[in-house]
Motif scaffolding. Structure first.
Motif, PDB file in Angstrom:
ATOM      1  N   VAL A 134      10.770   3.585  -8.001  1.00 22.92           N
ATOM      2  CA  VAL A 134      12.181   3.346  -8.316  1.00 22.92           C
ATOM      3  C   VAL A 134      12.951   4.661  -8.398  1.00 22.92           C
ATOM      4  O   VAL A 134      14.012   4.821  -7.768  1.00 22.92           O
ATOM      5  CB  VAL A 134      12.323   2.549  -9.637  1.00 22.92           C
ATOM      6  N   ASP A 135      12.437   5.626  -9.148  1.00 22.63           N
ATOM      7  CA  ASP A 135      13.128   6.913  -9.289  1.00 22.63           C
ATOM      8  C   ASP A 135      13.238   7.633  -7.942  1.00 22.63           C
ATOM      9  O   ASP A 135      14.275   8.235  -7.630  1.00 22.63           O
ATOM     10  CB  ASP A 135      12.389   7.803 -10.287  1.00 22.63           C
ATOM     11  N   THR A 136      12.180   7.547  -7.137  1.00 21.79           N
ATOM     12  CA  THR A 136      12.194   8.214  -5.838  1.00 21.79           C
ATOM     13  C   THR A 136      13.215   7.580  -4.905  1.00 21.79           C
ATOM     14  O   THR A 136      13.947   8.286  -4.195  1.00 21.79           O
ATOM     15  CB  THR A 136      10.790   8.174  -5.199  1.00 21.79           C
ATOM     16  N   PHE A 137      13.297   6.262  -4.897  1.00 26.05           N
ATOM     17  CA  PHE A 137      14.273   5.575  -4.042  1.00 26.05           C
ATOM     18  C   PHE A 137      15.703   5.934  -4.452  1.00 26.05           C
ATOM     19  O   PHE A 137      16.556   6.173  -3.602  1.00 26.05           O
ATOM     20  CB  PHE A 137      14.061   4.061  -4.094  1.00 26.05           C
ATOM     21  N   HIS A 138      15.946   5.976  -5.754  1.00 24.58           N
ATOM     22  CA  HIS A 138      17.295   6.326  -6.215  1.00 24.58           C
ATOM     23  C   HIS A 138      17.639   7.769  -5.830  1.00 24.58           C
ATOM     24  O   HIS A 138      18.765   8.053  -5.408  1.00 24.58           O
ATOM     25  CB  HIS A 138      17.397   6.133  -7.721  1.00 24.58           C
ATOM     26  N   ALA A 139      16.677   8.669  -5.948  1.00 24.00           N
ATOM     27  CA  ALA A 139      16.929  10.068  -5.601  1.00 24.00           C
ATOM     28  C   ALA A 139      17.125  10.236  -4.096  1.00 24.00           C
ATOM     29  O   ALA A 139      18.077  10.890  -3.644  1.00 24.00           O
ATOM     30  CB  ALA A 139      15.775  10.940  -6.083  1.00 24.00           C
ATOM     31  N   LEU A 140      16.241   9.632  -3.305  1.00 24.46           N
ATOM     32  CA  LEU A 140      16.326   9.785  -1.845  1.00 24.46           C
ATOM     33  C   LEU A 140      17.583   9.140  -1.279  1.00 24.46           C
ATOM     34  O   LEU A 140      18.190   9.658  -0.332  1.00 24.46           O
ATOM     35  CB  LEU A 140      15.094   9.167  -1.178  1.00 24.46           C
ATOM     36  N   SER A 141      17.980   8.006  -1.851  1.00 26.92           N
ATOM     37  CA  SER A 141      19.129   7.269  -1.309  1.00 26.92           C
ATOM     38  C   SER A 141      20.447   8.007  -1.502  1.00 26.92           C
ATOM     39  O   SER A 141      21.453   7.671  -0.869  1.00 26.92           O
ATOM     40  CB  SER A 141      19.221   5.870  -1.928  1.00 26.92           C
ATOM     41  N   ARG A 147       0.388  12.492  -2.114  1.00 25.81           N
ATOM     42  CA  ARG A 147      -0.560  11.881  -3.054  1.00 25.81           C
ATOM     43  C   ARG A 147       0.133  10.924  -4.007  1.00 25.81           C
ATOM     44  O   ARG A 147      -0.505  10.104  -4.663  1.00 25.81           O
ATOM     45  CB  ARG A 147      -1.303  12.968  -3.821  1.00 25.81           C
ATOM     46  N   SER A 148       1.454  11.048  -4.108  1.00 26.83           N
ATOM     47  CA  SER A 148       2.264  10.089  -4.866  1.00 26.83           C
ATOM     48  C   SER A 148       3.624  10.046  -4.196  1.00 26.83           C
ATOM     49  O   SER A 148       4.035  11.019  -3.548  1.00 26.83           O
ATOM     50  CB  SER A 148       2.406  10.515  -6.331  1.00 26.83           C
ATOM     51  N   ILE A 149       4.314   8.942  -4.357  1.00 27.46           N
ATOM     52  CA  ILE A 149       5.580   8.794  -3.643  1.00 27.46           C
ATOM     53  C   ILE A 149       6.624   9.779  -4.125  1.00 27.46           C
ATOM     54  O   ILE A 149       7.514  10.188  -3.375  1.00 27.46           O
ATOM     55  CB  ILE A 149       6.106   7.342  -3.736  1.00 27.46           C
ATOM     56  N   SER A 150       6.499  10.236  -5.375  1.00 28.47           N
ATOM     57  CA  SER A 150       7.485  11.176  -5.906  1.00 28.47           C
ATOM     58  C   SER A 150       7.458  12.508  -5.167  1.00 28.47           C
ATOM     59  O   SER A 150       8.436  13.263  -5.196  1.00 28.47           O
ATOM     60  CB  SER A 150       7.231  11.403  -7.399  1.00 28.47           C
ATOM     61  N   GLU A 151       6.353  12.823  -4.479  1.00 22.67           N
ATOM     62  CA  GLU A 151       6.267  14.066  -3.718  1.00 22.67           C
ATOM     63  C   GLU A 151       7.260  14.095  -2.546  1.00 22.67           C
ATOM     64  O   GLU A 151       7.560  15.171  -2.010  1.00 22.67           O
ATOM     65  CB  GLU A 151       4.847  14.273  -3.189  1.00 22.67           C
ATOM     66  N   GLY A 161       0.795  -1.210   0.000  1.00 27.77           N
ATOM     67  CA  GLY A 161       0.000   0.000   0.000  1.00 27.77           C
ATOM     68  C   GLY A 161       0.832   1.266   0.000  1.00 27.77           C
ATOM     69  O   GLY A 161       0.287   2.356  -0.153  1.00 27.77           O
ATOM     70  N   THR A 162       2.148   1.119   0.147  1.00 30.91           N
ATOM     71  CA  THR A 162       3.045   2.270   0.145  1.00 30.91           C
ATOM     72  C   THR A 162       4.024   2.207  -1.018  1.00 30.91           C
ATOM     73  O   THR A 162       4.255   3.200  -1.698  1.00 30.91           O
ATOM     74  CB  THR A 162       3.831   2.347   1.467  1.00 30.91           C
ATOM     75  N   LEU A 163       4.582   1.013  -1.253  1.00 30.05           N
ATOM     76  CA  LEU A 163       5.540   0.825  -2.344  1.00 30.05           C
ATOM     77  C   LEU A 163       4.963  -0.001  -3.486  1.00 30.05           C
ATOM     78  O   LEU A 163       5.308   0.228  -4.646  1.00 30.05           O
ATOM     79  CB  LEU A 163       6.818   0.166  -1.811  1.00 30.05           C
ATOM     80  N   TRP A 164       4.130  -0.986  -3.159  1.00 30.10           N
ATOM     81  CA  TRP A 164       3.484  -1.766  -4.215  1.00 30.10           C
ATOM     82  C   TRP A 164       2.182  -2.343  -3.701  1.00 30.10           C
ATOM     83  O   TRP A 164       1.850  -2.248  -2.510  1.00 30.10           O
ATOM     84  CB  TRP A 164       4.396  -2.836  -4.787  1.00 30.10           C
ATOM     85  N   ASP A 165       1.420  -2.961  -4.645  1.00 31.63           N
ATOM     86  CA  ASP A 165       0.157  -3.634  -4.330  1.00 31.63           C
ATOM     87  C   ASP A 165       0.249  -5.060  -4.856  1.00 31.63           C
ATOM     88  O   ASP A 165       0.263  -5.283  -6.070  1.00 31.63           O
ATOM     89  CB  ASP A 165      -1.015  -2.896  -4.983  1.00 31.63           C
ATOM     90  N   ASP A 191      20.224  -2.176  -3.520  1.00 32.83           N
ATOM     91  CA  ASP A 191      21.323  -1.259  -3.209  1.00 32.83           C
ATOM     92  C   ASP A 191      20.845   0.055  -2.596  1.00 32.83           C
ATOM     93  O   ASP A 191      21.664   0.814  -2.060  1.00 32.83           O
ATOM     94  CB  ASP A 191      22.137  -0.953  -4.475  1.00 32.83           C
ATOM     95  N   CYS A 192      19.541   0.333  -2.667  1.00 30.80           N
ATOM     96  CA  CYS A 192      19.019   1.584  -2.124  1.00 30.80           C
ATOM     97  C   CYS A 192      18.623   1.469  -0.649  1.00 30.80           C
ATOM     98  O   CYS A 192      18.430   2.494   0.015  1.00 30.80           O
ATOM     99  CB  CYS A 192      17.787   2.031  -2.914  1.00 30.80           C
ATOM    100  N   VAL A 193      18.476   0.248  -0.156  1.00 32.69           N
ATOM    101  CA  VAL A 193      17.942   0.041   1.194  1.00 32.69           C
ATOM    102  C   VAL A 193      19.041  -0.457   2.114  1.00 32.69           C
ATOM    103  O   VAL A 193      19.660  -1.498   1.868  1.00 32.69           O
ATOM    104  CB  VAL A 193      16.762  -0.955   1.157  1.00 32.69           C
ATOM    105  N   ALA A 194      19.268   0.287   3.192  1.00 28.48           N
ATOM    106  CA  ALA A 194      20.368  -0.019   4.103  1.00 28.48           C
ATOM    107  C   ALA A 194      20.063  -1.186   5.031  1.00 28.48           C
ATOM    108  O   ALA A 194      20.953  -1.955   5.392  1.00 28.48           O
ATOM    109  CB  ALA A 194      20.712   1.216   4.929  1.00 28.48           C
ATOM    110  N   ASP A 195      18.795  -1.336   5.439  1.00 28.59           N
ATOM    111  CA  ASP A 195      18.431  -2.417   6.355  1.00 28.59           C
ATOM    112  C   ASP A 195      16.912  -2.541   6.357  1.00 28.59           C
ATOM    113  O   ASP A 195      16.191  -1.631   5.923  1.00 28.59           O
ATOM    114  CB  ASP A 195      18.943  -2.115   7.767  1.00 28.59           C
TER     115      ASP A 195
END
Length: 215
Positions: A101-108, A204-208, A18-22, A135-139
């Motif tokens: 995917v784009d948001t995780f790469h940017a935030l990381s 409203r979207s994860i990219s925000e 519900g946050t990253l995928w369904d 590679d984007c997630v530390a733990d």
């Protein structure tokens, strides 16, 4: 929560479902097969049922889906469901929300990213493999490893990684309650499964998140 607070973050923790995928359509299909092949129960689980239940602990989900079964039998049924699920999702992954995917790469590039979920062991790893986000997630940490509330699991992950200033991104009232228990700020993913009327921070979207967190 202001921009100055965000600059002090040493971690962002995410929920999965519900946050990253369904993955509810896939999980409903395979759980029904697991129940049919391993029990005599006449029960059909739908994707909408799972959207309502995902976010609860594994024990709570079992109690709601199989109320006539003993706690021991509920655990056996759920063990079968999760075994079938992990195998099935390897080749039939959930539907990733747009921009993840784009948001995780940017935030990381600016923050350490983490995942805490009330899921079974192996589910987060499966999600990361299927999306290529390892590679984007530390733990990460889940209920299957801790057997405690999500709030306590959040604190355990923070302690393990020496985190002091984090924010949690989730989509249900259970996530908001867990953040209160863990004493961490909460950001509601409005596009997800639940509703949290009192949530002060929303996307409203994860990219925000990139603009909100200054990434």
């Amino acid at each position: 929560m202001n921009q100055e607070t965000f600059t002090q973050l040493d971690g962002i923790i995410f929920d999965v479902d519900g946050t990253l995928w369904d993955s509810t359509e896939q999980v409903a299909q395979v759980w029904n097969r697991a129940v049919r092949e391993n029990t005599d129960l006449d029960i059909q689980v739908g994707a909408d049922d799972l959207r309502r239940l995902f976010g609860k602990t594994m024990a709570e989900i079992a109690s709601e889906l199989f109320p006539s079964s003993s706690a021991e039998n509920q655990k056996q049924i759920m063990d079968s469901c999760y075994s079938y699920e992990n195998e099935y999702l390897e080749t039939h992954p959930g539907e990733l929300y747009e921009g993840v995917v784009d948001t995780f790469h940017a935030l990381s590039k600016k923050f350490k990213l983490y995942i805490v979920s009330n899921c079974q062991c192996g589910y987060i790893e499966l999600f990361l493999r299927s999306t290529g986000l390892e590679d984007c997630v530390a733990d990460h940490l889940c209920f299957g490893e801790t057997s405690v509330s999500k709030g306590r699991t959040i604190r355990l992950l923070m302690e393990r990684n020496h985190l002091e200033h984090v924010v949690y991104v989730g989509d249900t009232q259970g996530d908001a309650d867990a953040c209160k228990e863990a004493d961490v700020p909460f950001i509601l993913a409005e596009y997800g499964f639940g509703e949290v009327p009192d949530a002060r921070q929303r996307i409203r979207s994860i990219s925000e998140l990139c603009q909100m967190l200054g990434a």
